[in-house]
Design a protein around this motif. Structure first.
Motif, short mmCIF file in Angstrom:
data_model
loop_
_atom_site.label_atom_id
_atom_site.label_comp_id
_atom_site.label_asym_id
_atom_site.label_seq_id
_atom_site.Cartn_x
_atom_site.Cartn_y
_atom_site.Cartn_z
N PHE A 1 0.73 -1.29 0.31
CA PHE A 1 0.09 0.02 -0.07
C PHE A 1 0.83 1.21 -0.19
O PHE A 1 0.72 1.89 -0.79
N ILE A 2 2.02 1.30 0.93
CA ILE A 2 2.76 2.43 0.74
C ILE A 2 3.61 2.74 -0.64
O ILE A 2 3.44 3.80 -1.00
N ARG A 3 4.12 1.53 -0.99
CA ARG A 3 4.73 1.60 -2.41
C ARG A 3 3.52 2.25 -3.48
O ARG A 3 4.00 3.02 -4.32
N GLU A 4 2.53 1.99 -3.43
CA GLU A 4 1.36 2.08 -4.39
C GLU A 4 1.29 3.61 -4.45
O GLU A 4 0.80 4.35 -5.33
N HIS A 5 1.19 4.31 -3.16
CA HIS A 5 0.66 5.71 -2.99
C HIS A 5 1.91 6.55 -2.49
O HIS A 5 1.65 7.66 -2.28
N GLU A 6 3.18 5.94 -2.51
CA GLU A 6 4.26 7.05 -2.37
C GLU A 6 4.35 8.24 -3.21
O GLU A 6 4.73 9.21 -2.83
N GLY A 7 3.84 8.25 -4.44
CA GLY A 7 4.15 9.35 -5.20
C GLY A 7 3.17 10.40 -4.98
O GLY A 7 2.96 11.35 -5.55
N ASP A 8 2.28 10.19 -3.74
CA ASP A 8 1.11 11.11 -3.40
C ASP A 8 1.70 12.16 -2.58
O ASP A 8 1.88 11.85 -1.27
N ALA A 9 2.16 13.27 -2.95
CA ALA A 9 3.12 14.23 -2.02
C ALA A 9 2.38 14.72 -0.81
O ALA A 9 2.89 14.96 -0.08
N ALA A 10 0.93 14.76 -1.03
CA ALA A 10 0.02 15.37 -0.12
C ALA A 10 -0.02 14.65 1.05
O ALA A 10 -0.40 14.79 2.18
N VAL B 1 1.07 10.84 6.52
CA VAL B 1 0.45 9.80 6.50
C VAL B 1 1.31 8.53 6.16
O VAL B 1 1.55 7.61 7.03
N LEU B 2 1.92 8.42 5.11
CA LEU B 2 2.63 6.87 4.69
C LEU B 2 3.89 6.98 5.30
O LEU B 2 4.32 5.80 5.72
N ASP B 3 4.66 8.18 5.50
CA ASP B 3 5.98 7.86 6.40
C ASP B 3 5.77 7.29 7.77
O ASP B 3 6.49 6.31 8.60
N PRO B 4 4.69 7.88 8.69
CA PRO B 4 4.63 7.65 9.99
C PRO B 4 4.01 5.87 9.89
O PRO B 4 4.55 5.17 10.72
N GLY C 1 -2.08 -3.30 17.04
CA GLY C 1 -3.50 -2.66 16.85
C GLY C 1 -3.16 -1.25 16.60
O GLY C 1 -3.81 -0.64 15.67
N HIS C 2 -2.04 -0.54 16.85
CA HIS C 2 -1.87 0.78 16.53
C HIS C 2 -1.39 0.80 14.99
O HIS C 2 -1.84 1.63 14.13
N VAL C 3 -0.60 -0.18 14.52
CA VAL C 3 -0.33 -0.08 13.19
C VAL C 3 -1.37 -0.76 12.30
O VAL C 3 -1.62 0.00 11.41
N ALA C 4 -2.31 -1.50 12.89
CA ALA C 4 -3.66 -1.93 12.04
C ALA C 4 -4.29 -0.65 11.89
O ALA C 4 -4.96 -0.46 10.69
N LEU C 5 -4.63 0.08 12.81
CA LEU C 5 -5.60 1.46 12.87
C LEU C 5 -4.69 2.35 11.83
O LEU C 5 -5.40 3.04 11.33
N GLY C 6 -3.53 2.42 11.99
CA GLY C 6 -2.66 3.40 11.01
C GLY C 6 -2.86 2.88 9.67
O GLY C 6 -3.04 3.86 8.76
N PHE C 7 -2.60 1.77 9.41
CA PHE C 7 -2.92 1.24 7.90
C PHE C 7 -4.58 1.68 7.67
O PHE C 7 -4.62 1.92 6.47
N MET C 8 -5.43 1.29 8.44
CA MET C 8 -6.85 1.79 8.08
C MET C 8 -7.07 3.33 7.75
O MET C 8 -7.54 3.75 7.07
N TRP C 9 -6.15 4.22 8.54
CA TRP C 9 -6.24 5.59 8.36
C TRP C 9 -5.76 5.96 7.13
O TRP C 9 -6.10 7.09 6.68
N ALA C 10 -4.48 5.17 6.91
CA ALA C 10 -3.87 5.52 5.48
C ALA C 10 -4.60 5.17 4.32
O ALA C 10 -4.97 6.06 3.54
N ARG C 11 -5.72 4.01 4.40
CA ARG C 11 -6.43 3.77 3.26
C ARG C 11 -7.69 4.95 3.30
O ARG C 11 -8.07 5.31 2.29
N MET C 12 -8.09 5.26 4.56
CA MET C 12 -9.10 6.42 4.65
C MET C 12 -8.73 7.65 3.87
O MET C 12 -9.28 8.48 3.40
N ALA C 13 -7.21 8.08 4.25
CA ALA C 13 -6.80 9.24 3.89
C ALA C 13 -6.84 9.37 2.01
O ALA C 13 -7.00 10.22 1.53
N VAL C 14 -6.32 8.02 1.75
CA VAL C 14 -6.32 7.96 0.24
C VAL C 14 -7.77 7.94 -0.34
O VAL C 14 -8.07 8.76 -1.24
#
Length: 590
Positions: free
Chosen positions: A467-476, A481-484, A522-535
């Protein structure tokens, strides 16, 4: 009195913009378009806010009563249960062959959230029934399915789960309840079970107990345990109800919360029961119900927090105290609303970020369950891995969120009149039942990480990396979001490597860090969800849709990444400290 409004807009966002349920390719999911799910969720929301939420306080104040061997539920519960049942809500995701509507589990979870938020104690009657249905559906003979499932699906009969005994909870190998085989193929069940939620009540004409007991020849420990169907009222060959079985309520437990649900001591005095699944293989059959119950309890963790959060927001906008440090924002009034103060805003943001992240995590888990039911083995492995994370993390953090919501009210939060105390008291049990959260952590570290040679854990890591690789080009989104998320995921992998290197040599090193690992995960799982929601939110903004909603999502995603996800580093440091500091003090020194 507290109020509740179903978060239909947010549920729709998760189901469609984040998970894309209608495009999942699973059978039956193509019918779940936005209009269809909106109609279902809005109808559930109307029932929840109009009938169930007002009964929540009634249930808390009145509780259940044991009168001459009969359990009476609070005023209004029976009428509400009849309405829920007759409207088909209990059958939503059940098998059509037995009277169900055949909807996917993910939709059942979404409506379940709404009902739990409105009235957790009330919803437990149908929630446990669904678990009993699932166990019989998975492990019963065709004759058993025909005999029991239609009435459980309709909730004309309800179901329970009977595991715990006065002398044993987690260690089920110690249980003493006996099952004596009879010539007709039935068994006589004798023993006592405690902490049985919805063990008896006046909402349905029969209660179908699933009871763990030991039959002859099974040996010691859990390998000798079998599972039995033991109804409150015996059923005749034509399906009609017959004589009362030899099962009774010894007493009702007086509890901290969930007063509207009857928590019973059940006495079995030679009650007639029938084997479910294979003899001496009862734990396998019971785990079907237990795992479903753990997902349901995870839902309770964030659903009660959602209701508490809604009321905290309303109070923070209305309560006038002090002035904003940057200048009066309510100059015509005697003071500003407390929502202007940064510390109040912090508490509300903590709650909002947790609840919305947890909702996405639970819905994603439900989608994985739907995939597993259609033969996706990778999804099945992920469900097994993530179940203890969901149960443990969402209930720990859900309780924390209800306490924060209570804190927003100040002194009024401690007064029963405002209703916040009930949310706190109700939420507390979710950390304890269906396997206390410490047990969930041990299960995660001791069993689930190593399952299938670590394949499910690796699949999760690859999902996050991909997921991170797929969206790394999104500077916003990259820096905020992605680096954390990448940093949190690396902490999780480092913790897993620590367990692999030290766990076999020093088991205490792994077990002492188990709860920290569960929270880190749990924090990483919610972080993954928040990254998906941000996209998904950024895509919504790019389409020019609902700007305020999507901007709020992005702001909350950034908050979670900046203020919550860095906790992974703390948990990793604790894990690396090992077991010696935890075990150093001798027992007699406490």
């Amino acid at each position: 009195m507290p109020s509740y409004t179903a978060p239909v807009r947010d549920l729709q966002f998760v189901l469609h913009d984040v998970l894309g349920i209608a495009e999942s390719g699973l059978p039956g999911h193509e019918e779940l378009d936005r209009d269809f799910t909106a109609a279902i969720l809005e109808a559930a929301g109307q029932l929840a806010s109009g009938m169930l939420a007002p009964l929540n306080r009634v249930g808390d104040r009145e509780g259940c009563r044991l009168e001459n061997g009969v359990v009476r539920t609070p005023e209004g519960f029976k009428a509400a249960f009849d309405q829920v049942r007759e409207a088909g809500w209990t059958a939503l995701d059940c098998d059509p062959e037995y009277g169900g509507q055949g909807m996917p589990y993910v939709l059942g979870l979404a409506t379940g959230e709404i009902f739990v938020s409105a009235n957790m104690a009330f919803n437990m009657y149908q929630g446990l029934t669904h678990g009993a249905y699932s166990a019989i559906h998975a492990h019963g003979t065709e004759a058993q399915k025909q005999a029991w499932l239609p009435k459980l699906v309709s909730c004309e009969w309800t179901g329970t789960m009977n595991l715990t005994e006065p002398h044993c909870g987690t260690d089920l190998g110690m249980l003493r309840t006996k099952a004596e085989p009879q010539p007709d193929g039935s068994y006589l069940i004798t023993g006592q079970k405690i902490f049985i939620s919805a063990g008896d009540h006046d909402l349905a004409e029969n209660v179908v107990h699933l009871v763990l007991a030991k039959a002859p020849g099974g040996g010691e420990g859990t390998r000798g345990i079998s599972l039995f169907i033991v109804p409150k009222v015996l059923v005749n060959g034509d399906g009609s109800l017959g004589a009362r079985n030899a099962v009774s309520v010894g007493k009702l437990e007086e509890k901290m919360g969930i007063h509207g649900n009857a928590t019973c001591v059940m006495n079995y005095d030679g009650a007639r029961g029938w084997l479910l699944g294979d003899l001496h293989k009862g734990m396998r059959a019971m785990f079907t119900m237990m795992n479903e119950a753990r997902v349901g309890v995870a839902l309770q963790g964030y659903a009660v927090a959602e209701a508490a959060y809604q009321n905290a927001v309303s109070y923070a906008k209305d309560r006038l105290q002090g002035r904003a440090v940057t200048g009066a924002e309510n100059p015509d009034g005697p003071a500003d609303p407390i929502i202007v103060h940064p510390d109040v805003r912090r508490m509300l943001m903590d709650q909002k970020a947790f609840v919305e992240g947890a909702r996405a995590f639970a819905a994603w888990g439900a989608q994985l369950i739907d995939r597993a039911r259609h033969g996706d083995t990778e999804a099945e492995g992920l469900v097994s891995l993530l179940t203890p994370v969901a149960k443990g993390f969402l209930t720990d953090k859900g309780f924390e969120a209800t306490v924060q919501a209570q804190q927003v009210f100040g002194g009024h939060g401690y007064i029963e009149e405002w209703g916040m105390s009930q949310f706190v008291r109700d939420a507390r049990i979710a950390m304890i039942y269906e396997g206390a959260n410490g047990i969930q952590a041990l299960d995660l570290v001791g069993r689930k990480l190593a399952a299938e040679g670590g394949k499910p854990a690796m699949a999760f890591f690859e999902m996050v990396k991909g997921f991170i690789r797929e969206h790394e080009g999104d500077a916003a989104l990259k820096e905020s979001v992605l680096d954390p998320l990448r940093a949190g995921s690396k902490d999780l992998q480092a913790a897993m490597m620590f367990f692999m290197e030290r766990g076999m040599k020093s088991p205490n090193d792994a077990l002492a860090g188990a709860t920290d690992f569960l929270h880190l995960f749990g924090h990483v799982a919610l972080g993954f969800m928040w990254a998906r929601m941000a996209v998904a939110a950024q895509a919504g903004l790019n389409r020019g849709e609902d700007r305020a909603f999507h901007e709020a999502k992005l702001a909350t995603a950034r908050y979670y990444m900046a203020r919550q996800l860095p906790a992974t580093a703390i948990h990793l440091a604790r894990i690396r400290s090992g077991g010696e500091v935890v075990m150093a003090l001798p027992a007699e020194a406490f």
